[in-house]
Design a protein around this motif. Structure first.
Motif, PDB file in Angstrom:
ATOM      1  N   PHE A  61       0.863  -1.184   0.000  1.00 41.50           N
ATOM      2  CA  PHE A  61       0.000   0.000   0.000  1.00 41.50           C
ATOM      3  C   PHE A  61       0.904   1.240   0.000  1.00 41.50           C
ATOM      4  N   PRO A  62       1.290   1.725  -1.182  1.00 39.03           N
ATOM      5  CA  PRO A  62       2.274   2.810  -1.273  1.00 39.03           C
ATOM      6  C   PRO A  62       1.674   4.202  -1.009  1.00 39.03           C
ATOM      7  N   HIS A  63       1.317   4.444   0.251  1.00 40.07           N
ATOM      8  CA  HIS A  63       0.711   5.717   0.623  1.00 40.07           C
ATOM      9  C   HIS A  63       1.195   6.131   2.016  1.00 40.07           C
ATOM     10  N   THR A  64       1.037   7.411   2.305  1.00 37.13           N
ATOM     11  CA  THR A  64       1.346   7.933   3.628  1.00 37.13           C
ATOM     12  C   THR A  64       0.117   7.772   4.516  1.00 37.13           C
ATOM     13  N   VAL A  65       0.298   7.133   5.667  1.00 38.88           N
ATOM     14  CA  VAL A  65      -0.822   6.717   6.517  1.00 38.88           C
ATOM     15  C   VAL A  65      -0.611   7.219   7.947  1.00 38.88           C
ATOM     16  N   ALA A  66      -1.705   7.671   8.562  1.00 37.35           N
ATOM     17  CA  ALA A  66      -1.728   7.955   9.997  1.00 37.35           C
ATOM     18  C   ALA A  66      -2.710   6.994  10.638  1.00 37.35           C
ATOM     19  N   TYR A  67      -2.398   6.546  11.850  1.00 37.86           N
ATOM     20  CA  TYR A  67      -3.259   5.582  12.542  1.00 37.86           C
ATOM     21  C   TYR A  67      -3.953   6.244  13.724  1.00 37.86           C
ATOM     22  N   HIS A  68      -5.283   6.073  13.792  1.00 33.83           N
ATOM     23  CA  HIS A  68      -6.071   6.562  14.927  1.00 33.83           C
ATOM     24  C   HIS A  68      -6.411   5.394  15.835  1.00 33.83           C
ATOM     25  N   PRO A  69      -5.868   5.358  17.072  1.00 24.67           N
ATOM     26  CA  PRO A  69      -6.206   4.283  18.002  1.00 24.67           C
ATOM     27  C   PRO A  69      -7.556   4.568  18.656  1.00 24.67           C
ATOM     28  N   THR A  70      -8.557   3.797  18.304  1.00 26.38           N
ATOM     29  CA  THR A  70      -9.906   4.062  18.796  1.00 26.38           C
ATOM     30  C   THR A  70      -9.998   3.786  20.297  1.00 26.38           C
ATOM     31  N   CYS A  71     -10.968   4.429  20.937  1.00 25.80           N
ATOM     32  CA  CYS A  71     -11.043   4.420  22.404  1.00 25.80           C
ATOM     33  C   CYS A  71     -11.150   3.019  22.985  1.00 25.80           C
ATOM     34  N   HIS A  72     -12.065   2.201  22.443  1.00 19.61           N
ATOM     35  CA  HIS A  72     -12.249   0.873  23.022  1.00 19.61           C
ATOM     36  C   HIS A  72     -11.041  -0.022  22.782  1.00 19.61           C
ATOM     37  N   SER A  73     -10.447   0.069  21.604  1.00 17.85           N
ATOM     38  CA  SER A  73      -9.264  -0.749  21.344  1.00 17.85           C
ATOM     39  C   SER A  73      -8.100  -0.306  22.221  1.00 17.85           C
ATOM     40  N   LEU A  74      -8.016   0.984  22.457  1.00 20.18           N
ATOM     41  CA  LEU A  74      -6.916   1.538  23.238  1.00 20.18           C
ATOM     42  C   LEU A  74      -7.099   1.284  24.726  1.00 20.18           C
ATOM     43  N   ARG A  75      -8.308   1.563  25.230  1.00 18.53           N
ATOM     44  CA  ARG A  75      -8.524   1.571  26.683  1.00 18.53           C
ATOM     45  C   ARG A  75      -9.192   0.314  27.218  1.00 18.53           C
ATOM     46  N   MET A  76     -10.130  -0.237  26.485  1.00 22.80           N
ATOM     47  CA  MET A  76     -10.821  -1.431  26.976  1.00 22.80           C
ATOM     48  C   MET A  76     -10.053  -2.710  26.650  1.00 22.80           C
ATOM     49  N   LEU A  77      -9.512  -2.800  25.424  1.00 19.51           N
ATOM     50  CA  LEU A  77      -8.813  -4.001  25.003  1.00 19.51           C
ATOM     51  C   LEU A  77      -7.303  -3.930  25.212  1.00 19.51           C
ATOM     52  N   GLY A  78      -6.758  -2.735  25.166  1.00 20.11           N
ATOM     53  CA  GLY A  78      -5.316  -2.597  25.309  1.00 20.11           C
ATOM     54  C   GLY A  78      -4.545  -3.210  24.152  1.00 20.11           C
ATOM     55  N   VAL A  79      -4.980  -2.935  22.917  1.00 22.54           N
ATOM     56  CA  VAL A  79      -4.291  -3.540  21.762  1.00 22.54           C
ATOM     57  C   VAL A  79      -2.886  -2.976  21.572  1.00 22.54           C
TER      58      VAL A  79
END
Length: 239
Positions: free
Chosen positions: A125-143
């Motif tokens: 995927f030859p593109h510039t990408v930013a990642y947004h860590p969603t609230c539940h994945s970040l805080r509830m699941l701790g991915v």
């Protein structure tokens, strides 16, 4: 599990998830009985209304080794909220069913990194990408850094930092309906951060958050598009 948004509004995300897992050698089945996990009702306090959905999930997914959900919020609900509903019902059989299925529910990046033990899924995927860590994945699941590790393994992808990435996008399910002005203000901040990152594409693991941010970016005519993590990981663009 396709999830409600995957089934009704973003079927390309569900299809991308299936293609990705099959490409990695996983035997995938999407059972007909899959419906809502009950998260909207649970989050809003309607536990009685959520009970039939928790029971349905327990029946539908009882016999699978793992359930992969392309949504941190849905995976978080199955893993952490279903038990609240079951214990409130005082139904020992339902509690036992939830205790059986909850550990088998995996957010997509968790399944890829922890279960399949891969970070390079063969994507390009030859593109510039930013990642947004969603609230539940970040805080509830701790991915944690699992999604970033997967993105870093994509050929041609340039990963840039998203300013104030840990801030909520403002969607929050029914929060966006009940507190529309606050939700929009939070979303506008997140949209601006996406623009400021210099990314061509903003990636997240929840279609709900991407719907919120993507809508606001589109209204601005911003040169940033949104994509689910599964869509990037299944891409062979430029390969």
């Amino acid at each position: 599990m396709a999830t409600c948004l995957g089934d009704t509004m973003f079927p390309e995300v569900a299809r991308a998830t299936v293609r990705l897992l099959e490409r990695l050698g996983v035997d995938v089945e999407v059972p007909d009985g899959g419906t809502c996990c009950g998260q909207p009702m649970i989050n809003t306090g309607y536990f009685d209304e959520a009970e039939p959905l928790v029971r349905n999930y327990a029946r539908t997914f009882a016999d699978f080794d793992a359930v992969v959900l392309p949504s941190g919020s849905c995976a978080g609900s199955v893993r952490h909220q279903h038990e609240l509903v079951a214990r409130r019902c005082a139904d020992d059989d339902l509690v036992a069913a939830v205790e059986h299925h909850a550990p088998r529910a995996h957010e997509l990046s968790e399944f890829l990194v922890d279960v399949l033990e891969v970070t390079d899924v063969g994507a390009s995927f030859p593109h510039t990408v930013a990642y947004h860590p969603t609230c539940h994945s970040l805080r509830m699941l701790g991915v944690g850094d699992r999604p970033r590790r997967l993105l870093e393994g994509v050929a041609g992808l340039r990963l840039v930092d998203l300013p104030q990435e840990r801030e909520c996008c403002g969607f929050g399910g029914t929060f966006a309906l009940k507190n529309a002005d606050v939700s929009t203000a939070m979303g506008e901040d997140k949209a601006q951060h996406a623009i400021d990152s210099g990314a061509e594409v903003l990636v997240a693991g929840d279609s709900s958050c991407l719907m919120q941010i993507g809508g606001l970016l589109s209204r601005r005519g911003a040169p940033v598009r949104t994509m689910h993590l599964a869509e990037v990981l299944v891409s062979e663009e430029g390969a």
